[in-house]
Design an enzyme around this catalytic site. Structure first.
Site, PDB file in Angstrom:
ATOM      1  N   HIS A 268      14.464  12.481  18.922  1.00 50.38           N
ATOM      2  CA  HIS A 268      15.016  13.832  19.116  1.00 50.38           C
ATOM      3  C   HIS A 268      15.603  13.903  20.515  1.00 50.38           C
ATOM      4  O   HIS A 268      16.492  13.127  20.843  1.00 50.38           O
ATOM      5  CB  HIS A 268      13.901  14.845  18.863  1.00 50.38           C
ATOM      6  CG  HIS A 268      14.310  16.275  18.789  1.00 50.38           C
ATOM      7  ND1 HIS A 268      15.603  16.706  18.750  1.00 50.38           N
ATOM      8  CD2 HIS A 268      13.545  17.397  18.724  1.00 50.38           C
ATOM      9  CE1 HIS A 268      15.625  18.030  18.670  1.00 50.38           C
ATOM     10  NE2 HIS A 268      14.406  18.477  18.652  1.00 50.38           N
ATOM     11  N   HIS A 307      22.654  11.381  12.767  1.00 48.28           N
ATOM     12  CA  HIS A 307      22.172  12.764  12.843  1.00 48.28           C
ATOM     13  C   HIS A 307      21.770  13.231  11.446  1.00 48.28           C
ATOM     14  O   HIS A 307      22.403  12.865  10.460  1.00 48.28           O
ATOM     15  CB  HIS A 307      23.268  13.690  13.387  1.00 48.28           C
ATOM     16  CG  HIS A 307      22.740  14.966  13.931  1.00 48.28           C
ATOM     17  ND1 HIS A 307      22.432  16.031  13.122  1.00 48.28           N
ATOM     18  CD2 HIS A 307      22.405  15.340  15.179  1.00 48.28           C
ATOM     19  CE1 HIS A 307      21.973  17.020  13.868  1.00 48.28           C
ATOM     20  NE2 HIS A 307      21.937  16.625  15.122  1.00 48.28           N
ATOM     21  N   ASP A 363      23.434  13.043  22.306  1.00 54.69           N
ATOM     22  CA  ASP A 363      22.722  12.255  23.328  1.00 54.69           C
ATOM     23  C   ASP A 363      23.471  11.013  23.769  1.00 54.69           C
ATOM     24  O   ASP A 363      23.078  10.370  24.743  1.00 54.69           O
ATOM     25  CB  ASP A 363      21.344  11.849  22.773  1.00 54.69           C
ATOM     26  CG  ASP A 363      20.443  13.051  22.638  1.00 54.69           C
ATOM     27  OD1 ASP A 363      19.968  13.323  21.530  1.00 54.69           O
ATOM     28  OD2 ASP A 363      20.261  13.765  23.652  1.00 54.69           O
TER      29      ASP A 363
END
Ligand code: SDX
Length: 429
Positions: A268, A307, A363
């Site tokens: 995450h 994702h 990210d």
């Protein structure tokens, strides 16, 4: 005229059931009537990771994963990143509308005048080892705040909720800065309410009593946009935890501590730290093809890629990639960006990633910017926490004010032993 229902035929009994459909969704509870024997519990749905289960009705954030769309309260993330500010977006997420000039001024004033920490909390940081992970300190600090503000447990009082929201949004940058300063063994810089939100944060991180010190406005703006991009993302893992703890009517500090703990996970929010470690390990553009082959063999995952919802390019990653070059104008180029760009190029042409619809996510590039701004990798998820705080709070307010919501308590499919008697220790083994 078609009816908004499903007709389910149970082939075990030949019975048929009419199940209402709303928003292309059925209520899982409506399945319970489907039984073979009347004394059965009834039918449940099974959905590990909640891949296809709605836990709530929300009006905060909309994502279209196939098209790579992200909107906060209907406003496209691209426009908010370009035209808004983090505190204005925080107001939008929490109250549902963009603030008027006066509302924004009052909101900013309230938050910037709730930035100081209780001195007992300042002492908390000295209890940590010098090498304590900043996320461990952040999670502890959030739980500690619940011991300071006991009225926060009165979560049904809107005025009490708002006061905690001011405190959390105001104090989190100070907590983050104190985490950093403790790690580097430097004295704490106390907040300056005359500065902007991210300007004050960078000041608390960086100031070393220079006579002439100014925060670089390009870096303050870049961080403000990065916080906007991280501000909410519908029912992700950490938000689900915020809602789950909130559903038990715990105070918002305790719920935020749990949400931050979920965000800490490398699958995450911890991925941005893992991306920089991965890029550093790759070390050179020429090593990219070999690394990709190891990912395809299943040795490990490409951090910053993939994702649960986006099966297209994460719109946030596109904006962050652009910001990276603006930051590099000030900080100097981060050589890892070349490896990241090559990794993205090779991966997006490779069938393994194409077939699984794996694209860069939020990210993938954010860590490269943070590193260029001289943040150590273990501070990256702390930055993610600062950005996501208004989203967690908005979702929490929506939960506690939703009359349909109850305490989160999933069921299970029990596959363990049916019944057995206790065995004395002498008879075991
Ligand atoms: C965030 O939910 C949110 O909104 C999160 C977030 C937010 O703003 O809150 O967007 C922030 O958490 C972004 C994600 C950061 N994490 C990473 O970058 C870690 C690497 N990514 C993965 O671990 C993964 O992609 C997840 C966890 C993000 C999503 O996992 P899913 O949806 O459960 O996908 P999956 O595990 O079912 O994978 C499907 C297939 C599998 O292959 P097969 O078993 O079918 O052969 O895709 C493969 C996976 O092995 N796969 C990857 C991969 N991610 C999935 N293969 C290589 N590298 C990857 N990164």
């Amino acid at each position: 005229m078609s009816k908004d229902t499903f007709t389910i035929i149970d082939n075990r009994t030949g019975k048929s059931y009419e199940i209402p459909v709303e928003y292309s969704t059925i209520r899982a509870r409506d399945l319970r009537q489907i039984k073979v024997h009347p004394d059965e519990f009834g039918t449940m749905s099974y959905d590990p990771g909640f891949d296809n289960t709605a836990s709530c009705k929300s009006r905060i954030t909309f994502i279209d994963g196939e098209k790579g769309i992200l909107r906060y309260r209907g406003y496209p993330i691209e426009q908010l990143a370009e035209k808004s500010t983090f505190l204005e977006v925080a107001y939008l997420l929490i109250f549902g509308e963009l603030p008027t000039k006066q509302q924004l001024a009052e909101w900013e004033y309230k938050i910037m005048h709730h930035t100081f920490l209780h001195e007992n909390m300042t002492e908390l940081f000295h209890a940590f080892r010098y090498d304590a992970h900043p996320m461990g300190m952040m999670i502890s600090a959030l739980a500690f705040m619940s011991t300071l503000h006991k009225e926060a447990s009165r979560i049904e009082d809107p005025d009490v909720r708002l006061k905690q929201i001011y405190r959390i949004l105001g104090k989190l940058p100070t907590v983050a800065a104190f985490c950093y300063r403790h790690r580097i063994g430097r004295p704490f810089n106390y907040p300056n309410a005359d500065m902007g939100y991210t300007e004050n944060f960078l000041y608390m991180l960086d100031y070393m009593h220079q006579t002439k010190y100014e925060v670089n406005p390009v870096l303050a703006k870049a961080l403000d946009v990065l916080f906007i991009l991280h501000a909410d993302h519908e029912q992700n893992a950490s938000t689900s935890v915020m809602r789950s703890i909130g559903s038990a009517y715990a105070d918002p500090y305790s719920a935020m501590a749990g949400a931050a703990a979920a965000l800490f996970g490398p699958r995450h929010g911890g991925a941005n730290e893992a991306v920089v470690k991965m890029l550093t390990e790759i070390g050179d553009v020429k090593n990219v093809p070999a690394y990709i082959e190891r990912v395809k063999k299943g040795e490990f995952r490409l951090m910053g890629f993939g994702h649960r919802v986006y099966k297209n390019y994460d719109p946030r990653a596109k904006i962050i990639k652009r910001i990276a070059y603006e930051v590099f104008e000030v900080t100097g180029m981060n050589p890892l960006i070349d490896i990241a760009v090559e990794l993205e190029r090779v991966a997006l042409e490779d069938e393994y990633f194409i077939s699984r619809k794996l694209y860069p996510n939020v990210d993938f590039y954010s860590g490269i910017i943070y590193q260029a701004m001289r943040f150590p990798p273990d501070m990256f998820t702390v930055l993610f926490t600062l950005g996501r705080a208004p989203g967690w709070l908005a979702q929490w307010v929506e939960l506690v004010t939703d009359p349909e919501q109850k305490i989160a308590r999933p069921r299970q499919i029990y596959l363990g032993y049916d019944y057995r008697d206790y065995v004395p220790i002498e008879q075991r083994g």
